[in-house]
Design a protein around this motif. Structure first.
Motif, PDB file in Angstrom:
ATOM      1  N   SER B  13       0.824  -1.201   0.000  1.00  0.00           N
ATOM      2  CA  SER B  13       0.000   0.000   0.000  1.00  0.00           C
ATOM      3  C   SER B  13       0.865   1.262   0.000  1.00  0.00           C
ATOM      4  O   SER B  13       0.568   2.235  -0.682  1.00  0.00           O
ATOM      5  CB  SER B  13      -0.916  -0.042   1.213  1.00  0.00           C
ATOM      6  OG  SER B  13      -1.340   1.239   1.537  1.00  0.00           O
ATOM      7  N   ASN B  17       1.882   4.574  -3.519  1.00  0.00           N
ATOM      8  CA  ASN B  17       1.969   6.033  -3.606  1.00  0.00           C
ATOM      9  C   ASN B  17       3.348   6.470  -3.144  1.00  0.00           C
ATOM     10  O   ASN B  17       3.517   7.008  -2.054  1.00  0.00           O
ATOM     11  CB  ASN B  17       0.870   6.659  -2.739  1.00  0.00           C
ATOM     12  CG  ASN B  17       0.323   7.901  -3.395  1.00  0.00           C
ATOM     13  OD1 ASN B  17       1.085   8.635  -4.044  1.00  0.00           O
ATOM     14  ND2 ASN B  17      -0.956   8.142  -3.260  1.00  0.00           N
ATOM     15  N   ARG B  20       4.274  10.202  -2.143  1.00  0.00           N
ATOM     16  CA  ARG B  20       3.642  10.601  -0.894  1.00  0.00           C
ATOM     17  C   ARG B  20       4.323   9.935   0.299  1.00  0.00           C
ATOM     18  O   ARG B  20       4.628  10.588   1.294  1.00  0.00           O
ATOM     19  CB  ARG B  20       2.171  10.208  -0.951  1.00  0.00           C
ATOM     20  CG  ARG B  20       1.358  10.790   0.150  1.00  0.00           C
ATOM     21  CD  ARG B  20      -0.082  10.790  -0.256  1.00  0.00           C
ATOM     22  NE  ARG B  20      -0.707   9.540   0.139  1.00  0.00           N
ATOM     23  CZ  ARG B  20      -1.981   9.265  -0.090  1.00  0.00           C
ATOM     24  NH1 ARG B  20      -2.733  10.122  -0.742  1.00  0.00           N
ATOM     25  NH2 ARG B  20      -2.482   8.131   0.314  1.00  0.00           N
ATOM     26  N   VAL B 302      -5.677  11.077   5.389  1.00  0.00           N
ATOM     27  CA  VAL B 302      -6.035  11.165   3.969  1.00  0.00           C
ATOM     28  C   VAL B 302      -6.244   9.765   3.413  1.00  0.00           C
ATOM     29  O   VAL B 302      -7.221   9.484   2.717  1.00  0.00           O
ATOM     30  CB  VAL B 302      -4.921  11.898   3.179  1.00  0.00           C
ATOM     31  CG1 VAL B 302      -5.179  11.799   1.687  1.00  0.00           C
ATOM     32  CG2 VAL B 302      -4.831  13.336   3.609  1.00  0.00           C
ATOM     33  N   SER B 303      -5.326   8.873   3.780  1.00  0.00           N
ATOM     34  CA  SER B 303      -5.373   7.517   3.265  1.00  0.00           C
ATOM     35  C   SER B 303      -6.641   6.792   3.733  1.00  0.00           C
ATOM     36  O   SER B 303      -7.274   6.066   2.961  1.00  0.00           O
ATOM     37  CB  SER B 303      -4.113   6.782   3.712  1.00  0.00           C
ATOM     38  OG  SER B 303      -4.198   5.429   3.427  1.00  0.00           O
ATOM     39  N   THR B 305      -9.499   8.170   4.450  1.00  0.00           N
ATOM     40  CA  THR B 305     -10.629   8.710   3.702  1.00  0.00           C
ATOM     41  C   THR B 305     -10.670   8.139   2.288  1.00  0.00           C
ATOM     42  O   THR B 305     -11.712   7.709   1.808  1.00  0.00           O
ATOM     43  CB  THR B 305     -10.531  10.246   3.646  1.00  0.00           C
ATOM     44  OG1 THR B 305     -10.366  10.723   4.970  1.00  0.00           O
ATOM     45  CG2 THR B 305     -11.766  10.844   3.042  1.00  0.00           C
ATOM     46  N   GLU B 306      -9.492   8.113   1.651  1.00  0.00           N
ATOM     47  CA  GLU B 306      -9.440   7.591   0.280  1.00  0.00           C
ATOM     48  C   GLU B 306      -9.883   6.138   0.204  1.00  0.00           C
ATOM     49  O   GLU B 306     -10.405   5.692  -0.797  1.00  0.00           O
ATOM     50  CB  GLU B 306      -8.002   7.658  -0.245  1.00  0.00           C
ATOM     51  CG  GLU B 306      -7.573   9.005  -0.717  1.00  0.00           C
ATOM     52  CD  GLU B 306      -6.133   8.967  -1.185  1.00  0.00           C
ATOM     53  OE1 GLU B 306      -5.689   9.969  -1.727  1.00  0.00           O
ATOM     54  OE2 GLU B 306      -5.460   7.926  -1.009  1.00  0.00           O
ATOM     55  N   ARG B 307      -9.598   5.393   1.255  1.00  0.00           N
ATOM     56  CA  ARG B 307      -9.845   3.958   1.185  1.00  0.00           C
ATOM     57  C   ARG B 307     -11.073   3.541   1.984  1.00  0.00           C
ATOM     58  O   ARG B 307     -11.195   2.394   2.396  1.00  0.00           O
ATOM     59  CB  ARG B 307      -8.601   3.218   1.686  1.00  0.00           C
ATOM     60  CG  ARG B 307      -7.495   3.274   0.643  1.00  0.00           C
ATOM     61  CD  ARG B 307      -6.147   3.235   1.254  1.00  0.00           C
ATOM     62  NE  ARG B 307      -5.865   1.947   1.849  1.00  0.00           N
ATOM     63  CZ  ARG B 307      -4.799   1.716   2.604  1.00  0.00           C
ATOM     64  NH1 ARG B 307      -3.949   2.706   2.859  1.00  0.00           N
ATOM     65  NH2 ARG B 307      -4.590   0.532   3.105  1.00  0.00           N
ATOM     66  N   THR B 308     -12.000   4.496   2.154  1.00  0.00           N
ATOM     67  CA  THR B 308     -13.213   4.183   2.928  1.00  0.00           C
ATOM     68  C   THR B 308     -13.947   2.965   2.361  1.00  0.00           C
ATOM     69  O   THR B 308     -14.340   2.063   3.095  1.00  0.00           O
ATOM     70  CB  THR B 308     -14.140   5.410   2.936  1.00  0.00           C
ATOM     71  OG1 THR B 308     -13.437   6.488   3.536  1.00  0.00           O
ATOM     72  CG2 THR B 308     -15.392   5.129   3.730  1.00  0.00           C
ATOM     73  N   ARG B 309     -14.098   2.930   1.042  1.00  0.00           N
ATOM     74  CA  ARG B 309     -14.819   1.793   0.442  1.00  0.00           C
ATOM     75  C   ARG B 309     -14.085   0.486   0.676  1.00  0.00           C
ATOM     76  O   ARG B 309     -14.698  -0.543   0.945  1.00  0.00           O
ATOM     77  CB  ARG B 309     -14.987   2.013  -1.068  1.00  0.00           C
ATOM     78  CG  ARG B 309     -16.168   2.873  -1.418  1.00  0.00           C
ATOM     79  CD  ARG B 309     -16.218   3.071  -2.909  1.00  0.00           C
ATOM     80  NE  ARG B 309     -16.677   1.874  -3.594  1.00  0.00           N
ATOM     81  CZ  ARG B 309     -17.951   1.656  -3.903  1.00  0.00           C
ATOM     82  NH1 ARG B 309     -18.858   2.540  -3.581  1.00  0.00           N
ATOM     83  NH2 ARG B 309     -18.300   0.553  -4.522  1.00  0.00           N
ATOM     84  N   GLU B 310     -12.758   0.560   0.546  1.00  0.00           N
ATOM     85  CA  GLU B 310     -11.970  -0.651   0.788  1.00  0.00           C
ATOM     86  C   GLU B 310     -12.191  -1.151   2.218  1.00  0.00           C
ATOM     87  O   GLU B 310     -12.353  -2.344   2.459  1.00  0.00           O
ATOM     88  CB  GLU B 310     -10.478  -0.356   0.564  1.00  0.00           C
ATOM     89  CG  GLU B 310      -9.589  -1.554   0.860  1.00  0.00           C
ATOM     90  CD  GLU B 310      -8.119  -1.182   0.989  1.00  0.00           C
ATOM     91  OE1 GLU B 310      -7.654  -0.313   0.230  1.00  0.00           O
ATOM     92  OE2 GLU B 310      -7.460  -1.767   1.871  1.00  0.00           O
ATOM     93  N   TYR B 407     -19.756   4.868   0.471  1.00  0.00           N
ATOM     94  CA  TYR B 407     -18.957   6.097   0.302  1.00  0.00           C
ATOM     95  C   TYR B 407     -18.483   6.252  -1.137  1.00  0.00           C
ATOM     96  O   TYR B 407     -17.988   5.305  -1.738  1.00  0.00           O
ATOM     97  CB  TYR B 407     -17.756   6.033   1.250  1.00  0.00           C
ATOM     98  CG  TYR B 407     -16.914   7.286   1.272  1.00  0.00           C
ATOM     99  CD1 TYR B 407     -17.258   8.355   2.093  1.00  0.00           C
ATOM    100  CD2 TYR B 407     -15.789   7.394   0.464  1.00  0.00           C
ATOM    101  CE1 TYR B 407     -16.499   9.497   2.113  1.00  0.00           C
ATOM    102  CE2 TYR B 407     -15.026   8.542   0.478  1.00  0.00           C
ATOM    103  CZ  TYR B 407     -15.386   9.594   1.309  1.00  0.00           C
ATOM    104  OH  TYR B 407     -14.624  10.719   1.313  1.00  0.00           O
TER     105      TYR B 407
END
Lengths: 230, 408
Positions: B13, B17, B20, B302-303, B305-310, B407
């Motif tokens: 993971s 990125n 970042r 941030v991560s 939030t980005e991966r809420t669906r996951e 989400y």
């Protein structure tokens, strides 16, 4: 063990939106037998998604009793619900929800990892992928697979822990009609071959046409529960 | 979930990125690097300072005038005090006493000149202070009695005046305008700064008293050096001479009008100072580590939030709160651990650089990257990662599966 996979009585679900109480379900009684194929239909806002979430143990009812595969689940903790989902429910979502950076094989292994299975994980995942006809695509990542193939990976993931039922939420919604028919066929074959209980949540009459029992929902209540004779 | 799998997935993971992750790690790298470098430089400075103090000799005591601030009108130390300390019955642990009169004086030779520390000494100074003569002789009894205008030069000042350190005995120099004959040159001890003994001159005590530094009483001295039998006898010697001085100065116990220092007490003072200095520098440096930790927290939020669906999907297939927590904690801990490891290398390089710069500018600091500093930095950085990863991981674990799945 009873012959009922799902025994739900007086299920209600109330959401609070500010000062307003929204009654998403207002008293649903439902029994689904082992090995049945059921469609839950209804327009948006009818409460079918809420019902699916509760039946799939993703959410708890506000009141009512719910027994899934012989276990009372209405008042379990989050982690206990997670364990129930892991063992007894397989989900197939409209948007596949695969882990993008993992291969098909590791995606299918995921539920077994959370179940704590350490031996024979790979072998079982391979078998599940072969069962959905993807034995030659196990090392592909989701972005290297077509929509239909991705949904088949999702089905393999749903059945790998031998769940009591598979819940398919608009499984063909993101697919072209040909792939959609294939996916429905794969699920029906699973039911025929290993007796998996199937619950489709859909507003697509095409899918409903394949199921023996159709439950219609409107305004949080079951308005119709009919057995289709073919 | 097996730990190895968690680590692999976290690595995967983070690798997804790279820029970042690298920027986030950089914050920790700088923080840990700064802490390591500061601790190393502090340790190096401490070694240098204690090293030069140790050069004084382990069995020496310095007696000076004046006690604590409350004591009014401290009496001066006199030659009589020094004489009394020689009493083998009152002070059996003392084997040498050397009173000293010191100040700065201008010394010149045919136009070349410098202002140096001039020390008025008795012949005993040679053995007490372990002064070694490279050429000529040290000040003796005859010079002292005759108030002779003779001087022993340190090698550095000899070099300044004559451009050489040999064949100088017999030359005549002027100190504060008065002619003095050079009778000896001391051996170079090495050192720098105001305490550099190589840039010092010795003259007879009586000569210093009458010609250079006139004190109010003819027998007053600035300091008395006392040599104890050995290092272990220093404390006893200190008690003996304190008793003698209290008796002579008629002061009550606890109101001493004099102060004694041993090498040990100098070392303690120096260590206290350098410790404070090191803690201060380390503290400033650890602020940057804190900032790096906040960077990790930011990126992890941030991560999440980005991966809420996951996260929703993982929960749907059976992940417990613990599993999600572990997954995100592993990522933040790995970030900071990498940062810590690279930071240790950076800190080591930085302290070597500072050492090289210090050596080039003649300040002798050898930074020491201790294993304790490395351990501290590793543990501290992993702790920072865990601490600042905790909140984002908790947020991820507490997501409702229904909402997380929906989400967009």
């Amino acid at each position: 063990m009873s012959d009922w996979v799902i025994e739900a009585e007086g299920i209600t679900k109330v959401y609070r939106m500010g000062d307003i109480e929204v009654h998403a379900l207002s008293g649903v009684d439902l029994r689904i037998a082992r090995g049945e194929i059921v469609s839950i239909m209804g327009p948006s806002g009818s409460g079918k998604t809420t019902l699916m979430n509760i039946l799939g143990c993703l959410d708890r009812p506000t009141s009512g009793s719910y027994s899934l595969d012989g276990s009372q689940v209405a008042e379990l903790s989050d982690d206990q619900l997670a364990a129930i989902r892991n063992k007894k429910v397989g989900f197939v979502f409209q948007s596949f929800n695969l882990l993008g950076r993992q291969t098909a094989l590791t995606n299918v292994e995921l539920p077994m990892r959370y179940a704590g299975v350490s031996n024979g994980r790979r072998k079982r995942a391979m078998e599940a992928l072969e069962a959905v006809g993807l034995g030659d695509r196990v090392q592909h990542r989701p972005n290297e697979l077509s929509g239909g193939q991705q949904q088949r990976v999702a089905i393999a993931r749903a059945l790998v822990n031998n769940p009591a039922m598979i819940m398919a939420d608009e499984p063909t919604g993101n697919l072209d009609s040909k792939s959609g028919v294939e996916i429905v066929q794969i699920l029906l074959d699973l039911n025929r071959n290993i007796g998996t209980t199937l619950i489709f949540v859909t507003h697509d009459p095409e899918i409903a046409a394949h199921t023996k029992r159709v439950i219609s929902l409107l305004d949080g209540l079951i308005t119709e529960d009919r057995i289709v004779e073919k | 979930m097996d730990l190895w799998r968690i680590v692999l997935e976290a690595l995967d993971s983070l690798a997804s990125n790279k820029v970042r992750s690298a920027l986030t790690v950089l914050g920790i790298v700088i923080g840990v690097g700064a802490v390591i470098a500061m601790l190393a430089i502090g340790a190096g400075a401490q070694n240098t300072i204690t090293g030069s103090i140790s050069g004084i000799g382990t069995n020496l005591l310095f007696v000076m005038r004046g006690g604590s601030e409350e004591v009014r009108n401290p009496q001066p130390l006199t030659l009589g005090d020094a004489e009394a300390m020689r009493d083998p019955f009152a002070a059996p642990s003392v084997i040498g006493v050397a009173p000293v009169l010191q100040g700065s004086a201008e010394i010149t030779f045919t136009g070349e000149g410098d202002i140096v520390a001039a020390v008025g000494v008795t012949p005993e100074h040679e053995s007490v202070r372990n002064v070694e003569i490279a050429e000529g002789e040290f000040i003796n009894e005859i010079h002292l009695l005759g108030r002779s205008a003779v001087v022993v030069l340190g090698p550095d000042i000899a070099e300044t005046l004559f451009g050489r350190t040999e064949s100088i005995v017999g030359e005549s120099v002027r100190i504060e305008g008065q002619p003095f004959r050079v009778i000896g040159i001391t051996i170079a001890k090495g050192g720098q700064g105001p305490t550099n003994e190589d840039n010092q001159i010795y003259i007879p005590m009586s000569t210093a008293q009458t010609r250079l530094f006139r004190r109010s009483g003819s027998d007053h001295v600035d300091m008395i050096l006392v040599q104890a039998l050995n290092a272990d006898a220093v404390t006893t010697a200190e008690e003996e001479i304190s008793a003698i001085l209290r008796n002579r100065h008629r002061t009550a116990i606890g109101e001493d009008d004099f102060t004694t220092f041993s090498q040990q007490s100098f070392l303690e003072v120096a260590e206290t100072i350098t410790n404070v200095f090191t803690i201060f520098l380390g503290g400033v440096a650890s602020i940057s580590l804190l900032v790096g930790g906040i960077g990790i927290m930011n990126i992890m939020l941030v991560s999440v939030t980005e991966r809420t669906r996951e996260i929703g999907l993982r929960k749907a297939v059976g992940a417990r709160k613990r599993d999600i927590m572990l997954q995100f904690l592993a990522e933040s801990a790995l970030l900071s651990l990498f940062g810590g490891l690279i930071g240790i290398v950076l800190g080591w390089a930085l302290s070597m650089l500072v050492g090289a710069i210090a050596a080039a500018s003649n300040a002798d600091i050898n930074p020491v990257v201790g294993i304790d500093a490395v351990l501290l930095a590793t543990i501290f950085s992993a702790a920072v990662g865990l601490f600042f990863g905790l909140y984002p991981a908790k947020r991820a674990a507490d997501l409702e599966p229904v909402e997380a799945l929906r989400y967009e």
